[in-house]
Motif scaffolding. Structure first.
Motif: not given
Length: 185
Positions: A3-10, A23-24, A72-74, A158-165
């Motif tokens: 559940s960690a975001n990519t930046q945290d994993l990096l 995990a990354l 940037h995200p992604g 990946a892009i830091g959007a708040p939801s899938a929608n």
């Protein structure tokens, strides 16, 4: 998926956390493999298969994490894609040196030959030119969705959007702009 975001994993991987590094790698291996499928022309496959290049891409990425600058995200996905494409170009050069065919498409040697045959090199060049006119966030959404095949959930992460929608809407907006640019050509 962690559940960690990519930046945290990096950040954690850069600090030597092997669990974060693993995990990354797990997070990106599937998407990179799906995107990479068929991008190494068959005439260049005598020494390497696509799965080998995916593994090498991931190894190069984790061994050079200190060189990666997430602007940037992604960005991490774009970086992986660029590493993979450079490896494909290396394989094409090796194949040519062994007497194989020259690279078919210098514009983007990572494009599957079937796509080049279906749309033509000119159309592909137009797509890439149009893609470059989009703002970075929309360009990234298109590449990750269309070329990498990420689900809306994966894309949102990946892009830091708040939801899938929200990710789906960003891709829709980007594709509409892309179609507008292509329609003007």
């Amino acid at each position: 998926m962690d559940s960690a975001n990519t930046q945290d994993l990096l950040d954690r991987a850069r600090d030597g956390d092997t669990r974060a590094r693993d995990a990354l790698l797990r997070r990106y291996q599937g998407a990179l493999t799906r995107w990479a499928h068929g991008r190494l022309p068959s005439h260049a496959r005598d020494l390497s298969e696509t799965s080998d290049l995916v593994q090498l891409t991931l190894l190069r990425a984790v061994s050079h994490l200190e060189d990666f600058d997430p602007r940037h995200p992604g960005a991490f996905t774009s970086w992986l894609r660029r590493i993979f494409q450079n490896l494909v170009l290396d394989e094409l050069r090796r194949s040519k040196a062994r007497g194989g065919q020259a690279p078919r498409l210098e514009l983007d040697a990572g494009v599957p030959a079937e796509i080049v045959d279906a749309v033509g090199a000119d159309s592909l060049a137009n797509y890439h030119s149009a893609l470059e006119t989009l703002p970075q966030d929309l360009r990234e959404a298109v590449v990750l969705s269309v070329e990498f095949g990420l689900s809306h959930e994966e894309l949102a992460e990946a892009i830091g959007a708040p939801s899938a929608n929200a990710a789906r809407m960003r891709v829709s907006r980007a594709l509409a702009q892309l179609a507008g640019v292509l329609g003007d050509e």
